[in-house]
Structures are given as structure tokens and as C-alpha cells.
Design an enzyme around this catalytic site. Structure first.
Site, short mmCIF file in Angstrom:
data_model
loop_
_atom_site.label_atom_id
_atom_site.label_comp_id
_atom_site.label_asym_id
_atom_site.label_seq_id
_atom_site.Cartn_x
_atom_site.Cartn_y
_atom_site.Cartn_z
N LYS A 1 41.18 43.44 35.36
CA LYS A 1 41.04 42.07 34.83
C LYS A 1 39.68 41.97 34.15
O LYS A 1 38.66 41.72 34.79
CB LYS A 1 41.13 41.05 35.97
CG LYS A 1 42.54 40.78 36.46
CD LYS A 1 42.57 39.56 37.35
CE LYS A 1 43.98 39.13 37.69
NZ LYS A 1 44.00 37.88 38.48
N ARG B 1 52.54 43.11 41.58
CA ARG B 1 51.99 42.24 40.54
C ARG B 1 52.59 42.67 39.19
O ARG B 1 52.28 43.74 38.67
CB ARG B 1 50.47 42.32 40.49
CG ARG B 1 49.89 41.33 39.48
CD ARG B 1 48.42 41.07 39.72
NE ARG B 1 47.58 42.20 39.42
CZ ARG B 1 46.27 42.25 39.70
NH1 ARG B 1 45.71 41.26 40.34
NH2 ARG B 1 45.57 43.31 39.38
N SER C 1 43.70 33.36 45.97
CA SER C 1 42.47 33.87 45.39
C SER C 1 41.40 32.78 45.42
O SER C 1 41.68 31.61 45.19
CB SER C 1 42.69 34.31 43.94
OG SER C 1 43.61 35.39 43.88
#
Length: 212
Positions: A143, A45, A114
Site C-alpha cells: 500500500k 484480500r 484497521s
């Protein structure tokens, strides 16, 4: 439980990279330590790397994953996933639609999506997802704007779909046992691996605590 392109057991301990935790240390070195510790899947990521640097990183990590027979997934970048011939792609609700991603990716690559609700989960499953990432199951520093998904919603999602579900968000060796009996195939972890001084030991600790 088995999907077309990935077995549920390959999702048991799913590491997601975040070089912000590495304090300048080599990402490849950190990933290799995680592989040595026993992660079962790796997602690269990176939101802000230039294309050439991201592709070179992806190619390097793909080789490492091949050595350890671990699936290698690219987050949210179809172009890079195709260019490095990654095992698959993971997309969020704000990325391209799952049906479009499946069409562009082809039938034989892993597609993760997701989801935060049962409706999103069912749609992703219908549109070609091989597994779901559901979270955040705990508050997370990775996050900060992530919505927390309750254990009851997590269990409702695993009940509603016939593809593996991976929990993500704020998971540590101390709280991972709280995910028992939710029906998940595994846990996706970021800082509980890559923010640790001894990555290999951190992975081993997570493995010992992961009883699904």
C-alpha cells in the site's frame, strides 16, 4: 489477552493474501505452503475479482484453513464473508462503520478493524471489534499510500484498548524484532510471505524472528 471471538495467540503470524506477488502461481498452493509453514491466521484480500470468482476462491481457502485449524478472514467484503461462512471480516476506516459491520456480521464472527490513531482504536473497540490492525508500521510496497504509524503510537494504541492488536505494513524477518515491547499480539504480513520463492521457509523464518 482474549477477545470474544479470537484468541490473541491466533493472531501471532497473520498472513494477508496478494496474488500480485505470485507471478501467476496458484493462490491456493501459496496459501497451503504458508499454512504448512505455520501462519496462525489468514485474510483473503481481493479488491477486483468478480463475485463468483471471489466466492469460489474464498470457499477453497476456507477449506484449507479448516484443515490447519487457522481462522479465515475476508477483507472488506461482508457479502462474501457471509456467503462462504468465513470466520470473520476485516474492515478499514473507509469501509462501513464497525458498529454496522458487527450488527450485520452477528455476535459470533470475528471482526477486525484497521486503526492508525488511539481515537480510532478506542472507537473500533467500543463498536464491537475483536482485534485491531495497526499500520503501516514500516514503509510498504503493498500500500504505497499508507501512512506510517510510529512505534510510540503503536504502543499507545495497545495500551488504550483491551483487545489484541496486530501490526501491519512493511514487516519482514529482518525488521520484525523492532516490534518487540510494543504490546502487539502479532504481525500481519503480505509480501514477506507471498513474494518469497520458498513460502514455507519464509514463514518459518518469520516465526523464528517473532518474539513478542
Amino acid at each position: 489477552m482474549k477477545s470474544a471471538n479470537i484468541e490473541a495467540k491466533a493472531l501471532a503470524l497473520y498472513a494477508v493474501t496478494d496474488r500480485r506477488w505470485l507471478k501467476g502461481a496458484s493462490l491456493a498452493s501459496a496459501v497451503e505452503k504458508a499454512l504448512q509453514g505455520g501462519i496462525t491466521c489468514l485474510q483473503l484480500r481481493e479488491k477486483n475479482l468478480p463475485y463468483e470468482e471471489l466466492l469460489a476462491t474464498a470457499q477453497q481457502l476456507k477449506k484449507l484453513c479448516q484443515q490447519y485449524h487457522v481462522p479465515f478472514i475476508i477483507d472488506d467484503n461482508l457479502e462474501i464473508a457471509l456467503a462462504c461462512d468465513a470466520d470473520g471480516l476485516h474492515i478499514g476506516q473507509k469501509d462501513m462503520p464497525a458498529a454496522q459491520a458487527r450488527k450485520l456480521l452477528g455476535p459470533n464472527k470475528i471482526l477486525g478493524v484497521s486503526a492508525q490513531t488511539v481515537e480510532q482504536a478506542i472507537t473500533a473497540c467500543r463498536d464491537g471489534a475483536d482485534y485491531l490492525g495497526v499500520g503501516a508500521v514500516f514503509p510498504t510496497g503493498t500500500k504505497t499510500d499508507a501512512v506510517v504509524v510510529s512505534p510510540s503510537t503503536l504502543k499507545a494504541i495497545t495500551t488504550a484498548v483491551d483487545i489484541p492488536v496486530v501490526a501491519i505494513g512493511g514487516i519482514t524477518a529482518a525488521n520484525i524484532s523492532q516490534l518487540q515491547n510494543t504490546g502487539i499480539a502479532g504481525a500481519a504480513v503480505v509480501s514477506a510471505i507471498f513474494a518469497q520463492k520458498n513460502i514455507q521457509r519464509a514463514v518459518a523464518d518469520l516465526q523464528r524472528s517473532l518474539i513478542l
